[in-house]
Structures are given as structure tokens and as C-alpha cells.
Design an enzyme around this catalytic site. Sequence first.
Site: not given
Length: 136
Positions: A10, A50, A113, A116, A127
Site C-alpha cells: 500500500k 474494496y 497497515n 493487502h 481481485e
Amino acid sequence: MAQRTLVLIKPDAVRRGLVGEVLSRFEAKGLSIVAMEHRSIDAAQADAHYAEHTEQPWYPPLREFAVSGPLVSLVLEGDEAIAVVRLLNGATDGRQAAPGTIRGDLSLSNRENLVHASDSEESATREIALWFPELS
Ligand code: CDP
Ligand code: MG
């Protein structure tokens, strides 16, 4: 049996110079990089990725984060790759993630964080098609 999973490194990880650190953990585990791209995304791509979360109260700031800078998308392959990568990543909240995991060692946030990873075969299929349509 070899399995594929979709991973994002990310924008916080890119900003912090942790792409190599994160990638090296996946490689050291024995997973293979099947595809990888450094790119930025727009709000539409964030919403598609998402889709299960767009009604959450915390989704608007998550979308802001997702589009805040470049990220690295990749497909990893290996034995039970979906579950193995989730274990390497650790729990969602970096403050609670176990030491030894990517989030547990390197993140102090429930949002920023670092990584993913697909959470099921169905998610991985969806995905991978979204991020790397040429592989599907
Ligand atoms: O990424 P993971 O599958 O572990 O968690 P999730 O529950 O599917 O949530 C997706 C992402 O939303 C998380 O990785 C966080 O970046 C973000 N999130 C957030 O910003 N605030 C929350 N309260 C929960 C999750
Ligand atoms: Mg998730």
C-alpha cells in the site's frame, strides 16, 4: 497445490521505503512473483477493489489513503498462497498484529497497515481479474 493471491503493497509502505522489506519476506517464504506493477489508482479502482467495504463509515478515509500515492500490486503463487500470505501479513490492526508479521513488526495503524491480500479463493479470482486482467 499451487495457488495464486492478489497482494497490494500500500501507499504507506511505498512512502516509507518498505517495498523491498515486504517483498523480501514473501520471497524468503518461497512464494513466486507472477506479476508486479508500480502504479497509482483512482477512486473508481479503490471502490472496485474494496467493493465489500464501501458502505462502512471508515471507507471514505480508506479511499483517501488508497489513492494518496503509488502502490505496488502483485500476484504471488505458491502452496496455499492465500492463507500463507494472510499469515505473513498479520492481523488487520497493526497495533494488535503479532510480532513477526509484516503488520506486527512495521505498522502502528488500523488503516495504514502496509499490505493487502486476498482472503479467499473467490476474492483472489475477483481481485486478480481486477488488477491483472491479462492473467485471467
Ligand atoms: O486488510 P484486511 O483484510 O486485513 O482487513 P479488512 O477488514 O478487509 O479491511 C480492509 C482495509 O480497510 C484494512 O486493511 C485497513 O487498511 C482498512 N480499515 C480501516 O481503514 N479502518 C477500519 N476500521 C478497518 C479497516
Ligand atoms: Mg480484507
